[in-house]
Motif scaffolding. Structure first.
Motif, mmCIF file in Angstrom:
data_model
loop_
_atom_site.group_PDB
_atom_site.id
_atom_site.type_symbol
_atom_site.label_atom_id
_atom_site.label_comp_id
_atom_site.label_asym_id
_atom_site.label_seq_id
_atom_site.Cartn_x
_atom_site.Cartn_y
_atom_site.Cartn_z
ATOM 1 N N CYS A 5 0.827 -1.210 0.000
ATOM 2 C CA CYS A 5 0.000 0.000 0.000
ATOM 3 C C CYS A 5 0.862 1.262 0.000
ATOM 4 C CB CYS A 5 -0.935 0.023 1.206
ATOM 5 S SG CYS A 5 -2.270 -1.171 1.118
ATOM 6 N N ARG A 6 2.113 1.119 0.372
ATOM 7 C CA ARG A 6 3.035 2.245 0.347
ATOM 8 C C ARG A 6 3.519 2.412 -1.088
ATOM 9 N NH1 ARG A 6 7.157 1.897 5.198
ATOM 10 N NH2 ARG A 6 7.850 3.659 3.972
ATOM 11 N N ARG A 7 3.163 3.526 -1.673
ATOM 12 C CA ARG A 7 3.406 3.728 -3.096
ATOM 13 C C ARG A 7 4.433 4.821 -3.335
ATOM 14 N NH1 ARG A 7 0.901 -0.618 -5.295
ATOM 15 N NH2 ARG A 7 1.232 0.443 -7.256
ATOM 16 N N GLY A 8 4.701 5.070 -4.593
ATOM 17 C CA GLY A 8 5.607 6.140 -4.966
ATOM 18 C C GLY A 8 4.920 7.487 -5.069
ATOM 19 N N MET A 9 3.604 7.482 -4.971
ATOM 20 C CA MET A 9 2.832 8.732 -5.062
ATOM 21 C C MET A 9 2.105 8.954 -3.743
ATOM 22 S SD MET A 9 1.066 8.356 -8.820
ATOM 23 C CE MET A 9 0.632 10.065 -9.004
ATOM 24 N N LEU A 10 2.315 10.112 -3.147
ATOM 25 C CA LEU A 10 1.663 10.444 -1.885
ATOM 26 C C LEU A 10 0.143 10.359 -2.002
ATOM 27 C CD1 LEU A 10 1.847 11.443 1.030
ATOM 28 C CD2 LEU A 10 1.860 13.776 0.128
ATOM 29 N N GLU A 11 -0.382 10.767 -3.159
ATOM 30 C CA GLU A 11 -1.827 10.739 -3.366
ATOM 31 C C GLU A 11 -2.390 9.327 -3.218
ATOM 32 O OE1 GLU A 11 -0.080 14.116 -5.788
ATOM 33 O OE2 GLU A 11 0.409 12.017 -5.435
ATOM 34 N N LEU A 12 -1.638 8.344 -3.649
ATOM 35 C CA LEU A 12 -2.083 6.956 -3.512
ATOM 36 C C LEU A 12 -1.880 6.450 -2.088
ATOM 37 C CD1 LEU A 12 -0.826 5.433 -6.878
ATOM 38 C CD2 LEU A 12 -3.156 6.098 -6.260
ATOM 39 N N ASP A 13 -0.799 6.878 -1.451
ATOM 40 C CA ASP A 13 -0.561 6.484 -0.060
ATOM 41 C C ASP A 13 -1.724 6.880 0.833
ATOM 42 O OD1 ASP A 13 1.918 5.452 -0.698
ATOM 43 O OD2 ASP A 13 3.049 7.117 0.164
ATOM 44 N N VAL A 14 -2.223 8.097 0.657
ATOM 45 C CA VAL A 14 -3.287 8.582 1.538
ATOM 46 C C VAL A 14 -4.629 7.911 1.248
ATOM 47 C CG1 VAL A 14 -2.155 10.789 1.973
ATOM 48 C CG2 VAL A 14 -3.838 10.621 0.138
ATOM 49 N N LEU A 47 -4.826 -5.455 -7.296
ATOM 50 C CA LEU A 47 -4.838 -4.025 -7.614
ATOM 51 C C LEU A 47 -3.493 -3.389 -7.261
ATOM 52 C CD1 LEU A 47 -6.684 -1.591 -8.505
ATOM 53 C CD2 LEU A 47 -7.049 -1.219 -6.070
ATOM 54 N N LEU A 48 -2.914 -3.838 -6.162
ATOM 55 C CA LEU A 48 -1.643 -3.268 -5.716
ATOM 56 C C LEU A 48 -0.473 -3.623 -6.618
ATOM 57 C CD1 LEU A 48 -2.039 -3.782 -1.869
ATOM 58 C CD2 LEU A 48 -2.378 -1.670 -3.187
ATOM 59 N N THR A 49 -0.673 -4.549 -7.546
ATOM 60 C CA THR A 49 0.387 -4.883 -8.499
ATOM 61 C C THR A 49 0.358 -3.962 -9.719
ATOM 62 O OG1 THR A 49 -0.888 -6.531 -9.745
ATOM 63 C CG2 THR A 49 0.336 -7.316 -7.791
#
Length: 83
Positions: free
Chosen positions: A14-23, A47-49
């Protein structure tokens, strides 16, 4: 099916490279993931892949996800945020 180790891997993903996705993804995991059916957990894991630009376009409504199951999961995530 989702033992502690696999569940931890999902959380880490769930920890992504984009803050928008992290939140979006991390709170969804923390608050909703454990109550999902096994089938929905598998869909969320799949989905996380996906690539961050695709995920971002789907959640922002800029692009439609062609996979019906993934699109339904994206819709679930977006509705949770709007609630």
């Amino acid at each position: 099916m989702f033992d502690k180790q696999r569940t931890n891997r999902v959380r880490w993903a769930c920890r992504r490279g984009m803050l928008e996705l992290d939140v979006l993804l991390l709170p969804f995991y923390e608050e909703v993931f454990h109550d999902l059916s096994d089938a929905d957990k598998l869909t969320f894991e799949r989905l996380l892949t996906c690539d961050d630009p695709d995920l971002f376009a789907w959640v922002m409504g800029h692009k439609a996800c062609e996979d019906r199951d993934l699109a339904a999961m994206v819709d679930t995530i977006v509705k949770r945020v709007k609630a």
